[in-house]
Design a protein around this motif. Structure first.
Motif, PDB file in Angstrom:
ATOM      1  N   ARG A  37       0.814  -1.216   0.000  1.00 37.02           N
ATOM      2  CA  ARG A  37       0.000   0.000   0.000  1.00 37.02           C
ATOM      3  C   ARG A  37       0.847   1.266   0.000  1.00 37.02           C
ATOM      4  NH1 ARG A  37      -5.448  -0.957   3.511  1.00 37.02           N
ATOM      5  NH2 ARG A  37      -5.867   1.133   2.746  1.00 37.02           N
ATOM      6  N   TYR A  38       1.992   1.233   0.660  1.00 31.83           N
ATOM      7  CA  TYR A  38       2.736   2.477   0.856  1.00 31.83           C
ATOM      8  C   TYR A  38       4.134   2.481   0.273  1.00 31.83           C
ATOM      9  CZ  TYR A  38      -1.154   2.803   4.039  1.00 31.83           C
ATOM     10  OH  TYR A  38      -2.410   2.790   4.554  1.00 31.83           O
ATOM     11  N   GLY A  39       4.627   1.346  -0.244  1.00 29.42           N
ATOM     12  CA  GLY A  39       5.991   1.317  -0.716  1.00 29.42           C
ATOM     13  C   GLY A  39       6.162   1.046  -2.201  1.00 29.42           C
ATOM     14  N   PHE A  40       5.063   0.834  -2.910  1.00 25.25           N
ATOM     15  CA  PHE A  40       5.158   0.417  -4.301  1.00 25.25           C
ATOM     16  C   PHE A  40       4.062   1.067  -5.144  1.00 25.25           C
ATOM     17  CE2 PHE A  40       7.181  -2.776  -1.768  1.00 25.25           C
ATOM     18  CZ  PHE A  40       8.265  -3.175  -2.514  1.00 25.25           C
ATOM     19  N   PHE A  41       4.279   1.091  -6.449  1.00 25.89           N
ATOM     20  CA  PHE A  41       3.255   1.413  -7.455  1.00 25.89           C
ATOM     21  C   PHE A  41       2.580   2.769  -7.220  1.00 25.89           C
ATOM     22  CE2 PHE A  41       3.219  -3.204  -6.496  1.00 25.89           C
ATOM     23  CZ  PHE A  41       4.010  -3.598  -7.551  1.00 25.89           C
ATOM     24  N   GLU A  42       3.384   3.804  -7.216  1.00 23.38           N
ATOM     25  CA  GLU A  42       2.859   5.165  -7.063  1.00 23.38           C
ATOM     26  C   GLU A  42       2.672   5.758  -8.451  1.00 23.38           C
ATOM     27  OE1 GLU A  42       4.517   9.205  -5.237  1.00 23.38           O
ATOM     28  OE2 GLU A  42       4.314   7.586  -3.765  1.00 23.38           O
ATOM     29  N   TYR A  43       1.419   5.845  -8.873  1.00 19.22           N
ATOM     30  CA  TYR A  43       1.095   6.249 -10.246  1.00 19.22           C
ATOM     31  C   TYR A  43       0.213   7.498 -10.256  1.00 19.22           C
ATOM     32  CZ  TYR A  43       2.314   1.376 -11.479  1.00 19.22           C
ATOM     33  OH  TYR A  43       2.943   0.166 -11.654  1.00 19.22           O
ATOM     34  N   PRO A  44       0.224   8.229 -11.367  1.00 17.65           N
ATOM     35  CA  PRO A  44      -0.726   9.323 -11.524  1.00 17.65           C
ATOM     36  C   PRO A  44      -2.159   8.779 -11.596  1.00 17.65           C
ATOM     37  CG  PRO A  44       1.078   9.529 -13.090  1.00 17.65           C
ATOM     38  CD  PRO A  44       1.187   8.168 -12.461  1.00 17.65           C
ATOM     39  N   VAL A  45      -3.050   9.400 -10.834  1.00 18.62           N
ATOM     40  CA  VAL A  45      -4.454   8.987 -10.795  1.00 18.62           C
ATOM     41  C   VAL A  45      -5.330  10.201 -11.071  1.00 18.62           C
ATOM     42  CG1 VAL A  45      -6.316   8.075  -9.337  1.00 18.62           C
ATOM     43  CG2 VAL A  45      -4.012   7.125  -9.138  1.00 18.62           C
ATOM     44  N   ASP A  46      -6.348   9.983 -11.887  1.00 18.17           N
ATOM     45  CA  ASP A  46      -7.381  10.991 -12.140  1.00 18.17           C
ATOM     46  C   ASP A  46      -8.678  10.487 -11.523  1.00 18.17           C
ATOM     47  OD1 ASP A  46      -6.010  12.942 -13.899  1.00 18.17           O
ATOM     48  OD2 ASP A  46      -5.780  11.177 -15.173  1.00 18.17           O
ATOM     49  N   PHE A  47      -9.318  11.340 -10.724  1.00 18.46           N
ATOM     50  CA  PHE A  47     -10.588  11.018 -10.081  1.00 18.46           C
ATOM     51  C   PHE A  47     -11.494  12.217 -10.327  1.00 18.46           C
ATOM     52  CE2 PHE A  47     -12.538   8.610  -6.419  1.00 18.46           C
ATOM     53  CZ  PHE A  47     -13.663   9.391  -6.251  1.00 18.46           C
ATOM     54  N   THR A  48     -12.458  12.056 -11.218  1.00 21.40           N
ATOM     55  CA  THR A  48     -13.282  13.173 -11.662  1.00 21.40           C
ATOM     56  C   THR A  48     -14.759  12.841 -11.491  1.00 21.40           C
ATOM     57  OG1 THR A  48     -11.605  13.688 -13.306  1.00 21.40           O
ATOM     58  CG2 THR A  48     -13.741  14.731 -13.599  1.00 21.40           C
ATOM     59  N   VAL A  49     -15.517  13.795 -10.967  1.00 21.43           N
ATOM     60  CA  VAL A  49     -16.966  13.653 -10.832  1.00 21.43           C
ATOM     61  C   VAL A  49     -17.601  14.938 -11.352  1.00 21.43           C
ATOM     62  CG1 VAL A  49     -18.900  13.268  -9.256  1.00 21.43           C
ATOM     63  CG2 VAL A  49     -16.669  12.230  -8.755  1.00 21.43           C
ATOM     64  N   ASP A  50     -18.552  14.809 -12.263  1.00 22.69           N
ATOM     65  CA  ASP A  50     -19.260  15.969 -12.824  1.00 22.69           C
ATOM     66  C   ASP A  50     -18.304  17.057 -13.297  1.00 22.69           C
ATOM     67  OD1 ASP A  50     -21.864  15.082 -12.653  1.00 22.69           O
ATOM     68  OD2 ASP A  50     -22.336  16.176 -10.810  1.00 22.69           O
ATOM     69  N   GLY A  51     -17.185  16.665 -13.880  1.00 24.13           N
ATOM     70  CA  GLY A  51     -16.230  17.629 -14.396  1.00 24.13           C
ATOM     71  C   GLY A  51     -15.275  18.198 -13.361  1.00 24.13           C
ATOM     72  N   HIS A  52     -15.477  17.888 -12.077  1.00 24.65           N
ATOM     73  CA  HIS A  52     -14.554  18.379 -11.045  1.00 24.65           C
ATOM     74  C   HIS A  52     -13.484  17.323 -10.788  1.00 24.65           C
ATOM     75  CE1 HIS A  52     -12.983  20.452  -7.569  1.00 24.65           C
ATOM     76  NE2 HIS A  52     -13.005  19.301  -6.933  1.00 24.65           N
ATOM     77  N   ALA A  53     -12.225  17.719 -10.890  1.00 28.71           N
ATOM     78  CA  ALA A  53     -11.110  16.802 -10.661  1.00 28.71           C
ATOM     79  C   ALA A  53     -10.752  16.804  -9.182  1.00 28.71           C
ATOM     80  CB  ALA A  53      -9.911  17.217 -11.498  1.00 28.71           C
ATOM     81  N   PHE A  54     -11.124  15.740  -8.494  1.00 27.80           N
ATOM     82  CA  PHE A  54     -10.710  15.583  -7.104  1.00 27.80           C
ATOM     83  C   PHE A  54      -9.240  15.185  -7.042  1.00 27.80           C
ATOM     84  CE2 PHE A  54     -15.260  15.387  -6.732  1.00 27.80           C
ATOM     85  CZ  PHE A  54     -15.507  16.064  -5.549  1.00 27.80           C
TER      86      PHE A  54
END
Length: 180
Positions: A37-54
């Motif tokens: 969970r905390y030491g591997f695989f740190e990737y760019p993530v997009d989380f968008t709802v109704d056009g708002h990028a959280f």
């Protein structure tokens, strides 16, 4: 509603693990869930709802986010609310079930009114995100398929299947959209 990650093989191994990885002392099949969970695989993530990028291409520990998103489904169903939070910072995305819709607010930069989507859409997208993440990681690193943490994620993605959700085991291929 969309939750997507962009794989980046150069970010598979977290700092502090490089030498052990290069020396062949890291067995992905036996690492603890916390290490994954905390030491591997740190990737760019997009989380968008109704056009708002959280999250907009935010470098995020993928396994941690998959667990948090997966568990949010249970919180919404059992308590009507859930959070998606991040160990590496204080940012929190709050989810609240209002009727059959999920309303999303954030600890900062929250738009008004709060964006939302049908619960079925969020459930489908959350399961798709977790399923896609597990499949990608296990394809890139086959030893992960023997790790109990990945089995736990697979179970999260398969519980309470939403009919027609492309991420549901045995359902149609994931090329189709989640319900709107």
């Amino acid at each position: 509603m969309q939750i997507r990650f962009t794989p980046d093989g150069s970010r598979d191994i977290g700092s502090g693990w490089e030498r052990a990885w290069q020396a062949g002392r890291v067995d992905l099949a036996t690492l603890t869930a916390n290490d994954l969970r905390y030491g591997f695989f740190e990737y760019p993530v997009d989380f968008t709802v109704d056009g708002h990028a959280f999250l907009a291409a935010a470098d995020t520990p993928l396994v941690d986010l998959m667990f948090t998103v997966g568990h949010s489904l249970h919180g919404l169903r059992t308590e009507g609310a859930a959070t998606i939070d991040f160990t590496e910072n204080t940012y929190v995305i709050r989810l609240e079930l209002v009727g059959d819709r999920v309303r999303f607010t954030a600890s900062h930069d929250a738009p008004a009114p709060a964006p939302g989507c049908p619960l079925d859409t969020y459930a489908c997208e959350a399961r798709r995100f977790v399923t896609d993440g597990v499949e990608y990681l296990e394809r890139q690193h086959p030893a992960l398929s023997r790790n109990p943490a990945m089995a736990a994620l697979r179970a999260l993605a398969g519980v309470r299947a939403t009919p027609g959700c492309p991420a549901t085991p045995g359902a149609a291929p994931r090329s189709g959209p989640c319900p709107r």
